[in-house]
Design an enzyme around this catalytic site. Structure first.
Site, PDB file in Angstrom:
ATOM      1  N   ILE A   1      35.019  35.858  36.539  1.00 53.30           N
ATOM      2  CA  ILE A   1      36.027  36.918  36.709  1.00 53.30           C
ATOM      3  C   ILE A   1      37.131  36.789  35.661  1.00 53.30           C
ATOM      4  O   ILE A   1      37.480  37.769  34.981  1.00 53.30           O
ATOM      5  CB  ILE A   1      36.605  36.888  38.148  1.00 53.30           C
ATOM      6  CG1 ILE A   1      35.492  37.205  39.167  1.00 53.30           C
ATOM      7  CG2 ILE A   1      37.772  37.868  38.290  1.00 53.30           C
ATOM      8  CD1 ILE A   1      35.857  36.949  40.620  1.00 53.30           C
TER       9      ILE A   1
ATOM     10  N   THR B   1      44.022  37.491  43.032  1.00 48.66           N
ATOM     11  CA  THR B   1      42.861  38.169  43.640  1.00 48.66           C
ATOM     12  C   THR B   1      41.793  37.130  43.968  1.00 48.66           C
ATOM     13  O   THR B   1      40.637  37.480  44.160  1.00 48.66           O
ATOM     14  CB  THR B   1      42.267  39.240  42.694  1.00 48.66           C
ATOM     15  OG1 THR B   1      41.864  38.597  41.472  1.00 48.66           O
ATOM     16  CG2 THR B   1      43.248  40.349  42.385  1.00 48.66           C
ATOM     17  N   SER B   2      42.199  35.853  44.016  1.00 49.06           N
ATOM     18  CA  SER B   2      41.194  34.803  44.196  1.00 49.06           C
ATOM     19  C   SER B   2      41.103  34.347  45.654  1.00 49.06           C
ATOM     20  O   SER B   2      40.225  34.814  46.392  1.00 49.06           O
ATOM     21  CB  SER B   2      41.493  33.645  43.253  1.00 49.06           C
ATOM     22  OG  SER B   2      40.390  32.785  43.200  1.00 49.06           O
ATOM     23  N   ARG B   3      41.979  33.458  46.078  1.00 52.86           N
ATOM     24  CA  ARG B   3      42.038  33.040  47.478  1.00 52.86           C
ATOM     25  C   ARG B   3      43.502  32.820  47.847  1.00 52.86           C
ATOM     26  O   ARG B   3      44.274  32.252  47.055  1.00 52.86           O
ATOM     27  CB  ARG B   3      41.251  31.747  47.723  1.00 52.86           C
ATOM     28  CG  ARG B   3      39.742  31.936  47.792  1.00 52.86           C
ATOM     29  CD  ARG B   3      39.280  32.742  49.023  1.00 52.86           C
ATOM     30  NE  ARG B   3      37.834  32.906  49.082  1.00 52.86           N
ATOM     31  CZ  ARG B   3      37.156  33.943  48.585  1.00 52.86           C
ATOM     32  NH1 ARG B   3      37.808  34.917  47.960  1.00 52.86           N
ATOM     33  NH2 ARG B   3      35.857  34.020  48.721  1.00 52.86           N
TER      34      ARG B   3
ATOM     35  N   ASP C   1      45.651  40.405  46.499  1.00 49.86           N
ATOM     36  CA  ASP C   1      44.510  40.980  47.225  1.00 49.86           C
ATOM     37  C   ASP C   1      44.076  40.026  48.328  1.00 49.86           C
ATOM     38  O   ASP C   1      43.202  40.362  49.125  1.00 49.86           O
ATOM     39  CB  ASP C   1      43.335  41.219  46.260  1.00 49.86           C
ATOM     40  CG  ASP C   1      42.162  41.917  46.953  1.00 49.86           C
ATOM     41  OD1 ASP C   1      42.402  42.989  47.563  1.00 49.86           O
ATOM     42  OD2 ASP C   1      41.034  41.389  46.921  1.00 49.86           O
TER      43      ASP C   1
ATOM     44  N   GLU D   1      45.149  35.508  56.055  1.00 49.31           N
ATOM     45  CA  GLU D   1      44.521  36.834  56.186  1.00 49.31           C
ATOM     46  C   GLU D   1      43.452  36.906  57.285  1.00 49.31           C
ATOM     47  O   GLU D   1      43.109  38.001  57.746  1.00 49.31           O
ATOM     48  CB  GLU D   1      43.884  37.263  54.853  1.00 49.31           C
ATOM     49  CG  GLU D   1      42.636  36.476  54.483  1.00 49.31           C
ATOM     50  CD  GLU D   1      41.992  36.939  53.164  1.00 49.31           C
ATOM     51  OE1 GLU D   1      42.707  37.059  52.164  1.00 49.31           O
ATOM     52  OE2 GLU D   1      40.769  37.187  53.164  1.00 49.31           O
TER      53      GLU D   1
ATOM     54  N   HIS E   1      42.010  42.333  50.584  1.00 40.81           N
ATOM     55  CA  HIS E   1      40.766  41.696  50.130  1.00 40.81           C
ATOM     56  C   HIS E   1      39.700  42.766  49.798  1.00 40.81           C
ATOM     57  O   HIS E   1      38.582  42.729  50.321  1.00 40.81           O
ATOM     58  CB  HIS E   1      40.233  40.708  51.188  1.00 40.81           C
ATOM     59  CG  HIS E   1      39.454  39.575  50.578  1.00 40.81           C
ATOM     60  ND1 HIS E   1      39.620  38.266  50.958  1.00 40.81           N
ATOM     61  CD2 HIS E   1      38.507  39.562  49.601  1.00 40.81           C
ATOM     62  CE1 HIS E   1      38.792  37.504  50.251  1.00 40.81           C
ATOM     63  NE2 HIS E   1      38.114  38.268  49.423  1.00 40.81           N
ATOM     64  N   GLN E   2      40.093  43.691  48.950  1.00 41.25           N
ATOM     65  CA  GLN E   2      39.191  44.785  48.585  1.00 41.25           C
ATOM     66  C   GLN E   2      38.746  44.713  47.126  1.00 41.25           C
ATOM     67  O   GLN E   2      38.024  45.598  46.665  1.00 41.25           O
ATOM     68  CB  GLN E   2      39.859  46.144  48.858  1.00 41.25           C
ATOM     69  CG  GLN E   2      40.967  46.500  47.863  1.00 41.25           C
ATOM     70  CD  GLN E   2      41.474  47.920  47.999  1.00 41.25           C
ATOM     71  OE1 GLN E   2      42.265  48.204  48.873  1.00 41.25           O
ATOM     72  NE2 GLN E   2      41.033  48.814  47.133  1.00 41.25           N
ATOM     73  N   ALA E   3      39.164  43.652  46.420  1.00 39.12           N
ATOM     74  CA  ALA E   3      38.855  43.608  44.984  1.00 39.12           C
ATOM     75  C   ALA E   3      37.350  43.690  44.736  1.00 39.12           C
ATOM     76  O   ALA E   3      36.894  44.281  43.766  1.00 39.12           O
ATOM     77  CB  ALA E   3      39.442  42.351  44.342  1.00 39.12           C
ATOM     78  N   PHE E   4      36.573  43.093  45.629  1.00 38.03           N
ATOM     79  CA  PHE E   4      35.108  43.068  45.438  1.00 38.03           C
ATOM     80  C   PHE E   4      34.453  44.395  45.785  1.00 38.03           C
ATOM     81  O   PHE E   4      33.282  44.612  45.466  1.00 38.03           O
ATOM     82  CB  PHE E   4      34.481  41.990  46.358  1.00 38.03           C
ATOM     83  CG  PHE E   4      34.416  42.426  47.809  1.00 38.03           C
ATOM     84  CD1 PHE E   4      35.524  42.380  48.620  1.00 38.03           C
ATOM     85  CD2 PHE E   4      33.234  42.933  48.347  1.00 38.03           C
ATOM     86  CE1 PHE E   4      35.478  42.817  49.940  1.00 38.03           C
ATOM     87  CE2 PHE E   4      33.176  43.366  49.670  1.00 38.03           C
ATOM     88  CZ  PHE E   4      34.309  43.307  50.465  1.00 38.03           C
TER      89      PHE E   4
HETATM   90  P1  NAD Z   1      33.674  30.955  38.729  1.00 34.59           P
HETATM   91  O1  NAD Z   1      33.150  29.756  39.438  1.00 34.59           O
HETATM   92  O2  NAD Z   1      32.782  31.707  37.803  1.00 34.59           O
HETATM   93  O3  NAD Z   1      34.991  30.550  37.895  1.00 34.59           O
HETATM   94  C1  NAD Z   1      35.990  29.726  38.398  1.00 34.59           C
HETATM   95  C2  NAD Z   1      36.662  29.056  37.209  1.00 34.59           C
HETATM   96  O4  NAD Z   1      37.780  28.304  37.708  1.00 34.59           O
HETATM   97  C3  NAD Z   1      35.737  28.055  36.480  1.00 34.59           C
HETATM   98  O5  NAD Z   1      35.756  28.312  35.089  1.00 34.59           O
HETATM   99  C4  NAD Z   1      36.356  26.692  36.790  1.00 34.59           C
HETATM  100  O6  NAD Z   1      36.174  25.756  35.758  1.00 34.59           O
HETATM  101  C5  NAD Z   1      37.819  27.084  36.962  1.00 34.59           C
HETATM  102  N1  NAD Z   1      38.611  26.094  37.675  1.00 34.59           N
HETATM  103  C6  NAD Z   1      38.218  25.193  38.593  1.00 34.59           C
HETATM  104  N2  NAD Z   1      39.276  24.458  38.982  1.00 34.59           N
HETATM  105  C7  NAD Z   1      40.350  24.911  38.284  1.00 34.59           C
HETATM  106  C8  NAD Z   1      41.720  24.543  38.246  1.00 34.59           C
HETATM  107  N3  NAD Z   1      42.191  23.559  38.992  1.00 34.59           N
HETATM  108  N4  NAD Z   1      42.527  25.236  37.431  1.00 34.59           N
HETATM  109  C9  NAD Z   1      42.051  26.240  36.658  1.00 34.59           C
HETATM  110  N5  NAD Z   1      40.776  26.615  36.647  1.00 34.59           N
HETATM  111  C10 NAD Z   1      39.932  25.952  37.449  1.00 34.59           C
HETATM  112  O7  NAD Z   1      34.254  31.889  39.876  1.00 34.59           O
HETATM  113  P2  NAD Z   1      34.484  33.480  39.791  1.00 34.59           P
HETATM  114  O8  NAD Z   1      33.225  34.190  40.156  1.00 34.59           O
HETATM  115  O9  NAD Z   1      35.198  33.809  38.529  1.00 34.59           O
HETATM  116  O10 NAD Z   1      35.470  33.669  41.043  1.00 34.59           O
HETATM  117  C11 NAD Z   1      36.775  33.109  41.040  1.00 34.59           C
HETATM  118  C12 NAD Z   1      37.336  33.199  42.446  1.00 34.59           C
HETATM  119  O11 NAD Z   1      37.530  34.581  42.769  1.00 34.59           O
HETATM  120  C13 NAD Z   1      36.371  32.698  43.537  1.00 34.59           C
HETATM  121  O12 NAD Z   1      36.529  31.325  43.745  1.00 34.59           O
HETATM  122  C14 NAD Z   1      36.764  33.486  44.733  1.00 34.59           C
HETATM  123  O13 NAD Z   1      37.651  32.715  45.501  1.00 34.59           O
HETATM  124  C15 NAD Z   1      37.507  34.701  44.165  1.00 34.59           C
HETATM  125  N6  NAD Z   1      36.871  35.979  44.523  1.00 34.59           N
HETATM  126  C16 NAD Z   1      37.641  36.928  45.100  1.00 34.59           C
HETATM  127  C17 NAD Z   1      37.091  38.168  45.442  1.00 34.59           C
HETATM  128  C18 NAD Z   1      37.915  39.259  46.064  1.00 34.59           C
HETATM  129  O14 NAD Z   1      37.354  40.251  46.560  1.00 34.59           O
HETATM  130  N7  NAD Z   1      39.235  39.178  46.054  1.00 34.59           N
HETATM  131  C19 NAD Z   1      35.733  38.403  45.191  1.00 34.59           C
HETATM  132  C20 NAD Z   1      34.982  37.403  44.560  1.00 34.59           C
HETATM  133  C21 NAD Z   1      35.555  36.189  44.230  1.00 34.59           C
END
Ligand code: NAD
Length: 335
Positions: free
Chosen positions: A155, A232-234, A258, A263, A295-298
């Site tokens: 992402i 938009t991560s967690r 997001d 939540e 939590h609608q980004a996906f």
């Molecule tokens: P990914 O595994 O492809 O990428 C995660 C990156 O984070 C990796 O490059 C990893 O090396 C890096 N990382 C690990 N620890 C770290 C740290 N301490 N500091 C900085 N970087 C670090 O994951 P992705 O597919 O890009 O997804 C990222 C996050 O997005 C997921 O973990 C998930 O929680 C979240 N997500 C949210 C939604 C949503 O609808 N809001 C949907 C999908 C995923």
């Protein structure tokens, strides 16, 4: 295979049923979230299929295992809601859907940045009320601004590509560097440099013990005054109470979320007839410079297609005893 599908929404059912004709699993849909209270629903199901706010702590996993479950099929990429160590000890297989649509989340991230900067939500309400004043709607040009990307995985990398098109200067912090990002001109820096130099900070790393509350009062104090923070991560990457203090003082100038650390009891439900009991979220909602989506980004057609197809294929791999590339194992835990 007989699969108990938890946290089912109409769209989950629609997409899973549409693609299941090619797989022939016996899918039984439950609207309930999987919790200690609801896990009895899965008695005698060999597989359970879950989403981001289902609780798979050691108690739930032990109960599931005792009741005949051997596969946990996540309909998500993140797996912070699963006690992976206990799952391993119980011999449960856990599979997920990595990268089902990184474009969906990256594009939503940029939508939050743009809407916050150009005050799109405020402007929309104002115009509908016949108020055509521009007071309070002043934005800035993203071109030439510094954006710090925390995590350049699937992402974060796409966010970098989109913002490169805007002409932003891109900084990144990630334990592993991405060569595509480097060839775009993304500069990998220390967390300290990223926090202190960025006008916009956007989080794309997973939630793990090491990243829990990585954005806290001390880290915020090192940021630029008026910084824009996007998550938009967690939710638990951010200590929300510290962020509220920073919004009150003006240290954080814009906040786009997001995800929210509490939540689980709120998001994905229509609570519009109820009084929200969460005072932290209620306070966040009072700020004019905060945008929250649930939590609608996906949530795109493309992503739902990919989630359904990959989940069903993961279940079939397990059923046929084939190795599954999407299995979460000890290797991922160590990353
Ligand atoms: P990914 O595994 O492809 O990428 C995660 C990156 O984070 C990796 O490059 C990893 O090396 C890096 N990382 C690990 N620890 C770290 C740290 N301490 N500091 C900085 N970087 C670090 O994951 P992705 O597919 O890009 O997804 C990222 C996050 O997005 C997921 O973990 C998930 O929680 C979240 N997500 C949210 C939604 C949503 O609808 N809001 C949907 C999908 C995923």
């Amino acid at each position: 295979m007989k699969v108990a599908v938890f946290s089912t929404k109409p769209f989950d059912r629609e997409f899973l049923e549409r693609h299941n004709s090619a797989y022939g699993h016996n899918l039984v849909f439950f609207e309930e979230r999987l919790t200690e209270q609801s896990c009895a629903l899965a008695i005698s199901f060999r597989a359970v299929c879950v989403f981001v706010n289902d609780q798979l702590n050691s108690k739930v996993l032990t109960e599931l295992s005792k009741n005949g479950t051997s596969l946990i099929a996540l309909r998500s990429a993140g797996f912070n809601n699963v006690d992976i160590v206990t799952a391993g000890e119980l011999g449960l297989t856990v599979v997920r859907v990595p990268g089902y649509s990184p474009y969906a989340v990256a594009e939503h991230t940029v939508a939050l940045i743009m809407a916050l900067n150009r005050r799109i939500c405020r402007a929309h309400y104002r115009i509908r009320d016949g108020n055509f004043s521009l007071e309070g709607l002043l934005g800035f040009e993203l071109h030439g601004r510094t954006v710090g990307i925390v995590g350049t995985g699937r992402i974060g990398k796409i966010v970098a590509k989109i913002l490169n098109g805007f002409g932003c200067l891109l900084l990144a912090a990630d334990p592993s560097r991405d060569s595509e990002c480097e060839s775009l001109g993304v500069k990998y820096v220390s967390f300290d440099e990223l926090y202190s130099k960025s006008d916009v900070i956007t989080l794309h790393c997973p939630l793990m013990p090491q990243t829990d509350h990585m954005i806290n009062a001390e880290v915020i104090s090192r940021m630029k005054t008026g910084v824009m923070l996007i998550n938009t991560s967690r939710g638990a990457l951010i200590d929300t109470k510290s962020v509220i203090e920073a919004l009150k003082s003006g240290k954080i100038g814009y906040l786009g979320l997001d995800v929210y650390e509490e939540e689980a009891d709120l998001f994905f439900e229509d609570l519009s007839n109820q009084i929200i009991q969460d005072d932290v979220l209620a306070r966040l909602l009072t700020f004019p410079n905060v945008i929250i989506t649930g939590h609608q980004a996906f949530f795109t057609r493309n992503a739902l297609e990919n989630i359904a197809k990959t989940t069903l294929a993961n279940i079939t791999d397990f059923e046929k005893g084939r190795p599954c590339a999407n299995e979460i194992n000890g290797e991922i835990m160590m990353r």
